[in-house]
Write an enzyme that holds these catalytic residues in place. Structure first.
Site, short mmCIF file in Angstrom:
data_model
loop_
_atom_site.label_atom_id
_atom_site.label_comp_id
_atom_site.label_asym_id
_atom_site.label_seq_id
_atom_site.Cartn_x
_atom_site.Cartn_y
_atom_site.Cartn_z
N CYS A 134 0.84 -1.21 0.00
CA CYS A 134 0.00 0.00 0.00
C CYS A 134 0.87 1.25 0.00
CB CYS A 134 -0.93 -0.01 1.21
SG CYS A 134 -1.97 1.46 1.31
N CYS A 137 -0.38 4.12 2.16
CA CYS A 137 -0.15 3.92 3.60
C CYS A 137 1.31 4.17 3.96
CB CYS A 137 -0.47 2.48 4.03
SG CYS A 137 -1.92 1.76 3.32
N ASP A 138 2.22 3.63 3.18
CA ASP A 138 3.62 3.56 3.61
C ASP A 138 4.60 4.41 2.80
OD1 ASP A 138 2.89 1.73 5.59
OD2 ASP A 138 3.02 0.05 4.21
#
Ligand code: NDP
Length: 312
Positions: A134, A137-138
Site C-alpha cells: 500500500c 499507507c507507507d
C-alpha cells in the site's frame, strides 16, 4: 437456534465502525472477527492519515481502539469464520466454522480484501521492514529513497506515480514486455522522469541486514539471454491486485468480475434485502481505513432502518 438482529462479518475499520453504530442503536450486534482480527491494518506499522490522531497511531493500536469502542457499546465480538450462508431465507442462516449455525435479521459483510503477494519467503521475512502492498499507507517513509513497485496494471502505475512524488527514484518491475494499465496511466508513468520501467523483470528475492536493501532480479526469465542481477532499493511495493474476500457470499450477492460486491450507488445495499456490504470487499477504488469506516457507518444506519421498517 440463536437469532441475532445484526450480524457483522469482519473486523477491520468497516466491521468495527458498524458495530459501534449498531451497538449505540441498541441493536446488540454480533461480530465475527475472522482469520485476521483487526484486518489489514494490523500488518501495517504507523498510520498517519486517520483523522483524530495528530501524532499518528500504529495500525494494531488503531484497531484495538476501535474494538474497545465497539465493546463499550455492547457489541458481542466473537472469534470464528463464516463458512456458509443461506440468504434465500429470512431471517438469513449463517454457518460459522462449519458447525455453529445462527439466524440473522440483517447481515453486514465487512470481510475486506487481501493484497496479492508474489509468494516469496522474503516478503514475509521483510514484512513491515521494507515490504508493503500500500503506497498511500507507507509511501511517506520512503521520501528521497529508492523503491520498486511490482505490477503492470492500473494499481501499479498509480502507486508508482504516487511514490514518485515522494521517493528519489521508482523502478516499476513488469513481468511482460508491455503494461496492462490504461493508456492514461501508462502515459503518466512513462512520462515521469523519476520512474524507470523495467520490462520483462521478475523479483526472485530480497536482501538486506536491517530491512530491505535490495532485490534479486531476473530479466527475460526462461529466455536464452536470461540474466540475474541485484538492484539496491529501500522499499518493495506489491501492486499485483487485490482479492476481495467475497467467495462465501457470491452465490447470493452480486459481485463484479473481480469479486467485489456490487452495491447500489453510494449506499452499502446489496441486491439481497437486509444484506449490506462495507469496506474493501465492496470498494475497488479507495481502499482506505477512513473510507471503510465511513461505509461501515452507512451500513449500520441502513441495517437499523431495515430492522425498524420490518418491525424486527
Ligand atoms: P490488474 O489485475 O489489472 O493488474 C495486475 C498486474 O500485476 C498485471 O500487470 C499483472 O501482470 C501483474 N501481476 C500479477 N501477478 C503477478 C506476478 N505473480 N508477478 C508479477 N506480476 C504480476 O490489477 P490492478 O490492481 O492493477 O487493477 C484491478 C482493477 O482495478 C483493474 O480493472 C483496474 O483497471 C482497476 N483500477 C483502476 C484504477 C484507475 O482507473 N485509476 C486504479 C486502480 C485499479 P500481467 O499483465 O502479466 O498479467
Amino acid at each position: 437456534m440463536e437469532r441475532v438482529r445484526c450480524l457483522i462479518i469482519g473486523s477491520g475499520p468497516a466491521g468495527y465502525t458498524a458495530a459501534i453504530y449498531t451497538g449505540r442503536a441498541n441493536i446488540s450486534p454480533v461480530l465475527y472477527e475472522g482469520l485476521q482480527p483487526g484486518g489489514q491494518l494490523t500488518i501495517t506499522t504507523e498510520v498517519e492519515n486517520f483523522p483524530g490522531y495528530p501524532e499518528g497511531v500504529t495500525g494494531p493500536q488503531l484497531m484495538e481502539d476501535m474494538r474497545n469502542q465497539a465493546l463499550r457499546f455492547g457489541a458481542d465480538i466473537r472469534t470464528g469464520i463464516v463458512t456458509k450462508v443461506d440468504f434465500d431465507q429470512h431471517p438469513m442462516r449463517v454457518t460459522v466454522d462449519d458447525e455453529k449455525e445462527l439466524l440473522a435479521d440483517t447481515v453486514i459483510i465487512a470481510t475486506g480484501a487481501s493484497a496479492k503477494y508474489l509468494g516469496l519467503d522474503d516478503e514475509k521475512k521483510y514484512a513491515g521492514m521494507g515490504v508493503s502492498a500500500c503506497a498511500t499507507c507507507d509511501g511517506f517513509f520512503y521520501r528521497n529513497k529508492t523503491v520498486a513497485v511490482v505490477g503492470g496494471g492500473d494499481t501499479a502505475c498509480e502507486e508508482a506515480a504516487y511514490l514518485a512524488g515522494l521517493a528519489k527514484k521508482v523502478y516499476l518491475l513488469v513481468r511482460k514486455p508491455y503494461l496492462r494499465a490504461s493508456k492514461i496511466m501508462q502515459d503518466r508513468v512513462l512520462g515521469n522522469e523519476k520512474i524507470e520501467v523495467l520490462f520483462e523483470h521478475n523479483a526472485e528475492g530480497l536482501y538486506g541486514d536491517n530491512g530491505v536493501e535490495g532485490v534479486h532480479l531476473v530479466k527475460r526469465l526462461g529466455q536464452a539471454d536470461e540474466t540475474h542481477y541485484d538492484l539496491p532499493i529501500d522499499g518493495f511495493f506489491l501492486a499485483i491486485g487485490h482479492k476481495p474476500n467475497s467467495e462465501v457470499f457470491a452465490p447470493y450477492v452480486k459481485t463484479d468480475e473481480v469479486g467485489y460486491i456490487v452495491t447500489e450507488d453510494g449506499t452499502p445495499r446489496t441486491n439481497v434485502p437486509g444484506v449490506f456490504a462495507a469496506g474493501d470487499v465492496a470498494d475497488p477504488h479507495y481502499r482506505q481505513a477512513i473510507t471503510a469506516a465511513g461505509s461501515g457507518c452507512k451500513a449500520a444506519i441502513e441495517a437499523e432502518r431495515y430492522l425498524s421498517e420490518h418491525s424486527l
